[in-house]
Design an enzyme around this catalytic site. Structure first.
Site, PDB file in Angstrom:
ATOM      1  N   ASP A 134     -54.597  12.082  -0.181  1.00 18.40           N
ATOM      2  CA  ASP A 134     -55.617  12.764   0.613  1.00 18.40           C
ATOM      3  C   ASP A 134     -57.062  12.330   0.360  1.00 18.40           C
ATOM      4  O   ASP A 134     -57.980  12.817   1.000  1.00 18.40           O
ATOM      5  CB  ASP A 134     -55.504  14.282   0.387  1.00 18.40           C
ATOM      6  CG  ASP A 134     -55.603  14.636  -1.097  1.00 18.40           C
ATOM      7  OD1 ASP A 134     -55.976  13.755  -1.900  1.00 18.40           O
ATOM      8  OD2 ASP A 134     -55.300  15.791  -1.451  1.00 18.40           O
ATOM      9  N   GLY A 135     -57.252  11.437  -0.629  1.00 20.19           N
ATOM     10  CA  GLY A 135     -58.611  10.963  -0.898  1.00 20.19           C
ATOM     11  C   GLY A 135     -59.482  11.962  -1.642  1.00 20.19           C
ATOM     12  O   GLY A 135     -60.682  11.763  -1.794  1.00 20.19           O
ATOM     13  N   ASP A 269     -55.564  -2.750 -11.642  1.00 20.50           N
ATOM     14  CA  ASP A 269     -56.543  -2.180 -10.708  1.00 20.50           C
ATOM     15  C   ASP A 269     -57.507  -1.246 -11.441  1.00 20.50           C
ATOM     16  O   ASP A 269     -58.487  -0.789 -10.851  1.00 20.50           O
ATOM     17  CB  ASP A 269     -55.849  -1.422  -9.565  1.00 20.50           C
ATOM     18  CG  ASP A 269     -54.821  -0.424 -10.068  1.00 20.50           C
ATOM     19  OD1 ASP A 269     -53.879  -0.845 -10.751  1.00 20.50           O
ATOM     20  OD2 ASP A 269     -54.968   0.789  -9.810  1.00 20.50           O
ATOM     21  N   ASP A 279     -62.210   4.308 -14.432  1.00 23.52           N
ATOM     22  CA  ASP A 279     -61.139   5.176 -13.934  1.00 23.52           C
ATOM     23  C   ASP A 279     -60.580   6.083 -15.021  1.00 23.52           C
ATOM     24  O   ASP A 279     -59.490   5.857 -15.561  1.00 23.52           O
ATOM     25  CB  ASP A 279     -60.012   4.362 -13.269  1.00 23.52           C
ATOM     26  CG  ASP A 279     -60.383   3.994 -11.834  1.00 23.52           C
ATOM     27  OD1 ASP A 279     -61.563   4.174 -11.473  1.00 23.52           O
ATOM     28  OD2 ASP A 279     -59.508   3.545 -11.091  1.00 23.52           O
TER      29      ASP A 279
HETATM   30  P1  AMP Z   1     -55.202   5.458 -10.260  1.00 19.22           P
HETATM   31  O1  AMP Z   1     -53.863   5.398 -10.906  1.00 19.22           O
HETATM   32  O2  AMP Z   1     -55.848   6.799 -10.268  1.00 19.22           O
HETATM   33  O3  AMP Z   1     -56.105   4.391 -10.739  1.00 19.22           O
HETATM   34  O4  AMP Z   1     -54.943   5.199  -8.696  1.00 19.22           O
HETATM   35  C1  AMP Z   1     -54.182   4.151  -8.189  1.00 19.22           C
HETATM   36  C2  AMP Z   1     -54.450   4.007  -6.710  1.00 19.22           C
HETATM   37  O5  AMP Z   1     -54.153   5.223  -6.032  1.00 19.22           O
HETATM   38  C3  AMP Z   1     -55.875   3.659  -6.347  1.00 19.22           C
HETATM   39  O6  AMP Z   1     -55.843   2.778  -5.259  1.00 19.22           O
HETATM   40  C4  AMP Z   1     -56.474   4.990  -5.974  1.00 19.22           C
HETATM   41  O7  AMP Z   1     -57.549   4.858  -5.098  1.00 19.22           O
HETATM   42  C5  AMP Z   1     -55.297   5.673  -5.312  1.00 19.22           C
HETATM   43  N1  AMP Z   1     -55.378   7.145  -5.380  1.00 19.22           N
HETATM   44  C6  AMP Z   1     -55.244   7.932  -6.465  1.00 19.22           C
HETATM   45  N2  AMP Z   1     -55.388   9.239  -6.142  1.00 19.22           N
HETATM   46  C7  AMP Z   1     -55.626   9.275  -4.817  1.00 19.22           C
HETATM   47  C8  AMP Z   1     -55.857  10.329  -3.864  1.00 19.22           C
HETATM   48  N3  AMP Z   1     -55.873  11.609  -4.206  1.00 19.22           N
HETATM   49  N4  AMP Z   1     -56.054   9.958  -2.568  1.00 19.22           N
HETATM   50  C9  AMP Z   1     -56.033   8.696  -2.188  1.00 19.22           C
HETATM   51  N5  AMP Z   1     -55.807   7.665  -3.014  1.00 19.22           N
HETATM   52  C10 AMP Z   1     -55.604   7.940  -4.309  1.00 19.22           C
HETATM   53 MG    MG Z   2     -57.671   3.503 -10.402  1.00 19.91          MG
END
Ligand code: AMP
Ligand code: MG
Length: 520
Positions: A134-135, A269, A279
């Site tokens: 949901d972003g 990433d 992050d």
């Molecule tokens: P992370 O493990 O938090 O670094 O996230 C891995 C990927 O998932 C990245 O591309 C983030 O932008 C995406 N992501 C994590 N949480 C959300 C969220 N609530 N809505 C959209 N994208 C997400």
């Molecule tokens: Mg990330």
């Protein structure tokens, strides 16, 4: 608010031509333009005065509604076009394809005092990279990112920074334990700041798509703006660039080991091209010194990202970055040699760091053994890392037999120190006392130096959780208290002794304290 906007990323690199905010696979583009989502009832919780100064934001700027609206996504700064970056990544060892800023939106780059900063909102709504999510972001993860970014900075660790923490007034649905019990939580937005948010994954996605033209553009851009001392782009420059990224990441991970920080999700990433800690998700601080510890419940089974393997994982990630840069260099030997040197460089830096934690500023051939022996005795019973090293500064080599007494507050279960373990500690303290004789500093001087390396206050997992629990009820006083405390982590703050204690027992198995989920 009069920010000196100087966009480079979105003006010098290829944009996704589609302006619609729909999920899609990107080609020949480094980013997509996207507008943050409007929030229903935004409210500022905290703003970092240090970051205001860094960006040229005055106290007066805080008073109107503009600051609140801009940094929660409700209005866009004049003459700017927010965007989300495209990247891919290796997650837990596997190529995951396109990821991208799924819930981070870059507002603009700002130049102030000869420094350029990119400003991002995290949790400001869907982007073309949001995939199935949901972003949005919840209050608990936003408090953790906000406090930790600034705490890491004051600890002297390379990190992205944070400018503000705000509630959106909207509710966000999350299943914290991934057990089919979703619940609504308060939504929040953190505005975070870094010279650039480029990750290894930005380069990897272009290499994976075999789009070497855009890959070259992105690499040349990165060198021009962040490694300009390396000169004009050439194969040699690309190699030198990779070598610097290696060095920066070694420096970062040595700091992590120094303070007992475990990132928790070291996917490519989440690896900054500038070697910044980036992050802040299910990260954690060591309480008991344990190479096998990870705070991340998703990683509980294999513990890929545990404390003891962080340096190895950095090397693995750098290997993936080397593969991504290879098409620009077309010759593997240079990259391979840099990667081969990683271990040697890391070990030198690690030992230097550990010696400094012990107050050893000269070099002796047996130091590695002394360090290894300490690491193994620390594992015999649960021993608090921060308290152990901080109190070690008070050790008197003339009274080596009192060693365990000096550090006794670090033992979670002192009764576990049986005769055998006590003997091992006594032996180690005797070796340490003998080694200290080779040093020229007095005990007082040594303590002063050790206190600048071994922090007294870190953001223990339960401390962040206390701040979150209060904030959830509308009380932001603990956020404020911790923010202030952690600005000066190496000094004695007598009014704040209550934060220099072992993790309380109630926090041992509490969600958010000893273990954290990726759900945020
Ligand atoms: P992370 O493990 O938090 O670094 O996230 C891995 C990927 O998932 C990245 O591309 C983030 O932008 C995406 N992501 C994590 N949480 C959300 C969220 N609530 N809505 C959209 N994208 C997400
Ligand atoms: Mg990330």
């Amino acid at each position: 608010m009069n920010l000196n906007i100087k966009d480079t990323f979105s003006t010098e690199l290829p944009a996704d031509p589609i302006l619609e905010n729909s999920r899609r696979q990107m080609r020949e583009a480094c980013f997509s333009f996207v507008t943050p989502k409007k929030t229903s009832n935004p409210e500022l919780i905290h703003v970092s005065p240090e970051m205001m100064e860094v960006l040229g934001i005055s106290q007066e700027d805080l008073t109107g509604s503009e600051f609140l609206n801009v940094f929660t996504g409700n209005s866009v700064l004049p003459d700017t076009k927010p965007y989300a970056m495209c990247y891919g990544g290796h997650q837990f060892g596997n190529w995951a394809g396109q990821l991208g800023d799924g819930r981070a939106i870059n507002l603009a780059e700002v130049e102030h005092k000869d420094q350029r900063w990119a400003i991002q909102l995290k949790g400001a709504g869907e982007t073309p990279y949001s995939r199935t999510a949901d972003g949005l972001a919840v209050l608990r993860s936003s408090v953790r990112e906000y406090l930790c970014s600034e705490a890491m900075y004051h600890l002297g660790v390379p990190t992205t920074r944070a400018l503000s923490l705000a509630l959106t007034g909207d509710k966000v649905l999350r299943d914290i334990l991934y057990n089919g019990n979703p619940a609504y939580e308060k939504g929040a937005v953190v505005s975070r700041v870094a010279p650039t948010f480029l990750r290894f994954g930005n380069f990897e996605i272009l290499a994976a798509q075999q789009d070497f033209v855009t890959l070259k553009k992105l690499t040349d851009y990165t060198i021009k703006h962040f490694f300009s001392h390396l000169g004009k782009p050439s194969k040699e420059t690309y190699l030198a660039f990779f070598n610097e990224v290696v060095d920066l990441n070694i420096e970062m991970v040595v700091h992590w080991q120094r303070i007992g920080f475990v990132h928790g999700v070291m996917n490519t990433d989440n690896m900054s091209i500038l070697g910044l800690t980036i992050d802040y998700g299910p990260y954690g601080w060591l309480e008991g010194f344990d190479f096998g510890w990870t705070p991340n419940t998703t990683d509980r089974q294999y513990k890929r990202y545990k404390f003891g393997t962080q340096a190895e994982i950095i090397q693995w990630n750098l290997f993936k970055l080397a593969n991504a840069l290879y098409p620009l260099i077309e010759e593997a030997s240079g990259l391979e040699e840099i990667l081969r040197n990683y271990n040697r460089k890391y070990i030198i830096k690690y030992n230097e760091m550990m010696r400094s934690k012990l107050g050893l500023f000269k070099e002796d051939k047996d130091d590695t053994l002394l360090i290894k022996d300490l690491e193994s005795v620390l594992h015999l019973t649960e021993t608090d890392m921060s308290i152990f090293f901080r109190n070690l500064g008070k050790f008197n080599p003339a009274k080596a037999g009192e060693g365990t007494e000096i550090v006794k507050d670090a033992f979670y279960l002192p009764e576990e120190l049986d005769e055998v373990i006590q003997k091992k500690w006594d032996k180690w303290f005797a070796a340490y006392a003998k080694r200290l004789k080779l040093e020229t500093l007095s005990s007082d001087e040594r303590k002063i130096k050790m206190d600048q390396i071994n922090p007294k206050y870190v953001l223990r997992n339960y401390m962040a959780q206390l701040a979150i629990d209060a904030a959830d009820k509308g009380d932001y006083s603990i956020i404020e208290e911790l923010f202030e405390l952690l600005k000066d982590p190496y000094s004695e703050q007598l009014d704040h002794e209550k934060w220099f204690v072992k993790r309380p027992e109630w926090a041992r198995h509490k969600v958010g304290c000893s273990m954290l989920s990726c759900s945020s």
